[in-house]
Scaffold this motif. Structure first.
Motif, PDB file in Angstrom:
ATOM      1  N   VAL A 118     -41.526  11.670  11.709  1.00 47.76           N
ATOM      2  CA  VAL A 118     -39.982  10.322  11.908  1.00 47.76           C
ATOM      3  C   VAL A 118     -40.090   9.889  13.140  1.00 47.76           C
ATOM      4  O   VAL A 118     -39.164   9.839  13.757  1.00 47.76           O
ATOM      5  CB  VAL A 118     -38.811  11.811  11.690  1.00 47.76           C
ATOM      6  N   SER A 119     -40.876   9.709  13.694  1.00 49.83           N
ATOM      7  CA  SER A 119     -40.928   9.064  15.452  1.00 49.83           C
ATOM      8  C   SER A 119     -40.206   7.571  15.405  1.00 49.83           C
ATOM      9  O   SER A 119     -39.750   6.946  13.752  1.00 49.83           O
ATOM     10  CB  SER A 119     -42.604   8.318  15.053  1.00 49.83           C
ATOM     11  N   PRO A 120     -39.719   7.837  15.776  1.00 47.70           N
ATOM     12  CA  PRO A 120     -39.660   7.836  17.164  1.00 47.70           C
ATOM     13  C   PRO A 120     -39.286   9.415  17.636  1.00 47.70           C
ATOM     14  O   PRO A 120     -39.488   9.359  18.910  1.00 47.70           O
ATOM     15  CB  PRO A 120     -39.796   7.080  18.829  1.00 47.70           C
ATOM     16  N   ALA A 121     -38.317   9.831  17.055  1.00 50.25           N
ATOM     17  CA  ALA A 121     -38.193  11.488  17.002  1.00 50.25           C
ATOM     18  C   ALA A 121     -39.154  12.076  16.795  1.00 50.25           C
ATOM     19  O   ALA A 121     -40.688  11.903  16.002  1.00 50.25           O
ATOM     20  CB  ALA A 121     -36.971  10.997  16.141  1.00 50.25           C
ATOM     21  N   THR A 177     -36.171  24.532   5.626  1.00 48.26           N
ATOM     22  CA  THR A 177     -34.874  23.025   6.909  1.00 48.26           C
ATOM     23  C   THR A 177     -36.100  22.471   7.709  1.00 48.26           C
ATOM     24  O   THR A 177     -36.955  22.714   8.155  1.00 48.26           O
ATOM     25  CB  THR A 177     -34.954  24.892   7.501  1.00 48.26           C
ATOM     26  N   ALA A 178     -35.520  21.162   7.585  1.00 52.10           N
ATOM     27  CA  ALA A 178     -35.496  20.180   7.580  1.00 52.10           C
ATOM     28  C   ALA A 178     -35.598  20.016   9.595  1.00 52.10           C
ATOM     29  O   ALA A 178     -34.153  19.801   9.816  1.00 52.10           O
ATOM     30  CB  ALA A 178     -36.153  18.883   7.188  1.00 52.10           C
ATOM     31  N   ILE A 179     -36.022  19.575  10.580  1.00 51.22           N
ATOM     32  CA  ILE A 179     -35.309  19.334  12.166  1.00 51.22           C
ATOM     33  C   ILE A 179     -35.717  18.279  12.713  1.00 51.22           C
ATOM     34  O   ILE A 179     -37.093  18.162  12.344  1.00 51.22           O
ATOM     35  CB  ILE A 179     -36.282  20.107  13.167  1.00 51.22           C
ATOM     36  N   ILE A 180     -34.899  17.300  12.806  1.00 53.14           N
ATOM     37  CA  ILE A 180     -35.457  16.076  13.636  1.00 53.14           C
ATOM     38  C   ILE A 180     -34.833  16.240  14.883  1.00 53.14           C
ATOM     39  O   ILE A 180     -33.410  16.205  15.316  1.00 53.14           O
ATOM     40  CB  ILE A 180     -34.776  15.103  12.936  1.00 53.14           C
ATOM     41  N   LEU A 181     -35.808  15.790  16.318  1.00 53.40           N
ATOM     42  CA  LEU A 181     -35.378  15.559  17.679  1.00 53.40           C
ATOM     43  C   LEU A 181     -35.490  14.346  18.413  1.00 53.40           C
ATOM     44  O   LEU A 181     -36.603  13.816  17.586  1.00 53.40           O
ATOM     45  CB  LEU A 181     -36.247  16.768  18.875  1.00 53.40           C
ATOM     46  N   ARG A 182     -33.964  13.944  18.513  1.00 52.61           N
ATOM     47  CA  ARG A 182     -34.621  12.389  19.591  1.00 52.61           C
ATOM     48  C   ARG A 182     -33.767  12.203  20.510  1.00 52.61           C
ATOM     49  O   ARG A 182     -32.448  13.127  20.231  1.00 52.61           O
ATOM     50  CB  ARG A 182     -34.565  11.557  18.380  1.00 52.61           C
ATOM     51  N   ASN A 214     -35.111  18.655  -2.127  1.00 50.67           N
ATOM     52  CA  ASN A 214     -34.120  17.900  -1.719  1.00 50.67           C
ATOM     53  C   ASN A 214     -34.833  17.938  -0.423  1.00 50.67           C
ATOM     54  O   ASN A 214     -32.702  16.636   0.238  1.00 50.67           O
ATOM     55  CB  ASN A 214     -33.031  19.795  -1.929  1.00 50.67           C
ATOM     56  N   ALA A 215     -34.663  19.156   0.770  1.00 47.18           N
ATOM     57  CA  ALA A 215     -34.399  18.515   1.792  1.00 47.18           C
ATOM     58  C   ALA A 215     -35.104  17.297   2.116  1.00 47.18           C
ATOM     59  O   ALA A 215     -34.930  16.375   3.312  1.00 47.18           O
ATOM     60  CB  ALA A 215     -35.297  19.754   2.561  1.00 47.18           C
ATOM     61  N   GLU A 216     -36.439  16.606   1.595  1.00 43.62           N
ATOM     62  CA  GLU A 216     -37.320  15.851   1.784  1.00 43.62           C
ATOM     63  C   GLU A 216     -36.552  14.348   1.872  1.00 43.62           C
ATOM     64  O   GLU A 216     -36.557  13.594   2.160  1.00 43.62           O
ATOM     65  CB  GLU A 216     -38.962  15.763   1.651  1.00 43.62           C
ATOM     66  N   LYS A 217     -35.769  15.102   0.786  1.00 43.66           N
ATOM     67  CA  LYS A 217     -35.001  13.120   0.379  1.00 43.66           C
ATOM     68  C   LYS A 217     -33.988  13.058   1.256  1.00 43.66           C
ATOM     69  O   LYS A 217     -33.390  11.869   1.367  1.00 43.66           O
ATOM     70  CB  LYS A 217     -34.390  13.769  -1.127  1.00 43.66           C
ATOM     71  N   ILE A 218     -33.197  14.550   1.653  1.00 45.52           N
ATOM     72  CA  ILE A 218     -31.921  13.947   2.874  1.00 45.52           C
ATOM     73  C   ILE A 218     -32.666  13.493   3.802  1.00 45.52           C
ATOM     74  O   ILE A 218     -32.211  12.886   4.948  1.00 45.52           O
ATOM     75  CB  ILE A 218     -31.181  15.082   2.576  1.00 45.52           C
ATOM     76  N   VAL A 219     -34.334  13.685   4.269  1.00 44.08           N
ATOM     77  CA  VAL A 219     -34.601  13.005   5.623  1.00 44.08           C
ATOM     78  C   VAL A 219     -35.058  11.768   4.867  1.00 44.08           C
ATOM     79  O   VAL A 219     -34.539  10.640   6.470  1.00 44.08           O
ATOM     80  CB  VAL A 219     -36.178  14.043   6.382  1.00 44.08           C
ATOM     81  N   GLU A 220     -35.556  10.832   3.860  1.00 42.27           N
ATOM     82  CA  GLU A 220     -35.828  10.092   3.755  1.00 42.27           C
ATOM     83  C   GLU A 220     -33.884   9.049   4.220  1.00 42.27           C
ATOM     84  O   GLU A 220     -34.503   7.962   4.593  1.00 42.27           O
ATOM     85  CB  GLU A 220     -35.955   9.526   2.827  1.00 42.27           C
ATOM     86  N   THR A 221     -33.474   9.381   3.240  1.00 37.00           N
ATOM     87  CA  THR A 221     -32.375   9.259   3.389  1.00 37.00           C
ATOM     88  C   THR A 221     -31.196   9.197   4.911  1.00 37.00           C
ATOM     89  O   THR A 221     -30.894   7.876   5.109  1.00 37.00           O
ATOM     90  CB  THR A 221     -30.924   9.973   2.398  1.00 37.00           C
ATOM     91  N   VAL A 222     -30.940  10.422   5.976  1.00 37.93           N
ATOM     92  CA  VAL A 222     -30.615   9.987   6.885  1.00 37.93           C
ATOM     93  C   VAL A 222     -31.085   9.179   8.090  1.00 37.93           C
ATOM     94  O   VAL A 222     -30.993   9.369   8.900  1.00 37.93           O
ATOM     95  CB  VAL A 222     -29.619  11.413   7.253  1.00 37.93           C
ATOM     96  N   SER A 223     -32.479   9.521   8.115  1.00 32.00           N
ATOM     97  CA  SER A 223     -33.752   9.301   9.138  1.00 32.00           C
ATOM     98  C   SER A 223     -33.429   7.665   9.809  1.00 32.00           C
ATOM     99  O   SER A 223     -33.568   7.595  11.036  1.00 32.00           O
ATOM    100  CB  SER A 223     -34.912   9.229   8.510  1.00 32.00           C
ATOM    101  N   PRO A 224     -33.224   6.556   8.682  1.00 29.64           N
ATOM    102  CA  PRO A 224     -33.190   5.385   9.382  1.00 29.64           C
ATOM    103  C   PRO A 224     -31.252   5.199  10.259  1.00 29.64           C
ATOM    104  O   PRO A 224     -31.511   4.527  11.307  1.00 29.64           O
ATOM    105  CB  PRO A 224     -33.094   4.515   8.069  1.00 29.64           C
ATOM    106  N   LYS A 225     -30.909   6.278   9.822  1.00 27.72           N
ATOM    107  CA  LYS A 225     -29.851   6.252  10.230  1.00 27.72           C
ATOM    108  C   LYS A 225     -29.717   6.704  11.652  1.00 27.72           C
ATOM    109  O   LYS A 225     -28.891   6.244  12.749  1.00 27.72           O
ATOM    110  CB  LYS A 225     -28.261   6.464   9.438  1.00 27.72           C
ATOM    111  N   VAL A 226     -30.400   7.849  11.446  1.00 27.75           N
ATOM    112  CA  VAL A 226     -30.329   8.969  12.477  1.00 27.75           C
ATOM    113  C   VAL A 226     -31.153   8.865  13.689  1.00 27.75           C
ATOM    114  O   VAL A 226     -30.844   8.946  15.034  1.00 27.75           O
ATOM    115  CB  VAL A 226     -30.571  10.675  12.313  1.00 27.75           C
ATOM    116  N   ILE A 227     -32.602   8.349  13.426  1.00 27.72           N
ATOM    117  CA  ILE A 227     -33.398   7.667  14.527  1.00 27.72           C
ATOM    118  C   ILE A 227     -33.702   6.438  14.994  1.00 27.72           C
ATOM    119  O   ILE A 227     -34.400   5.825  15.516  1.00 27.72           O
ATOM    120  CB  ILE A 227     -34.516   8.518  14.209  1.00 27.72           C
ATOM    121  N   GLY A 228     -32.928   5.581  14.268  1.00 23.90           N
ATOM    122  CA  GLY A 228     -32.712   3.965  14.487  1.00 23.90           C
ATOM    123  C   GLY A 228     -34.426   3.793  13.843  1.00 23.90           C
ATOM    124  O   GLY A 228     -34.401   2.614  14.186  1.00 23.90           O
TER     125      GLY A 228
END
Length: 81
Positions: free
Chosen positions: A22-25, A41-46, A66-80
């Motif tokens: 999830v770079s740069p996070a 549980t998926a954790i993303i820090l930035r 299920n957790a990975e699908k949500i990570v894929e969906t929200v990561s671009p919005k959350v970490i830019g």
């Protein structure tokens, strides 16, 4: 990541932890048990921000998927990216 996995395993010896791309996070995903269920549980820090995604299912593959699908969906919005 090894230190985080040791902390996780201190609570549940079956816990496992792997990194997320999830770079740069920075991120990781854990697998743990909760009674008859399996959790992931998926954790993303930035930049001091923390996103926690928790999935509970009847089996480990479903919980992680299920957790990975949500990570894929929200990561671009959350970490830019």
């Amino acid at each position: 990541m090894a230190d985080l996995e040791r902390l996780c395993q201190a609570k549940d010896p079956a816990c496992s932890l792997t990194g997320l791309s999830v770079s740069p996070a920075v991120g990781w995903i854990t697998k743990w048990s909760m009674g008859p269920f399996i959790g992931s549980t998926a954790i993303i820090l930035r930049d001091g921000d923390l996103l926690t995604i928790r999935s509970v299912a009847d089996d480990a593959d479903t919980a992680r998927r299920n957790a990975e699908k949500i990570v894929e969906t929200v990561s671009p919005k959350v970490i830019g990216r």
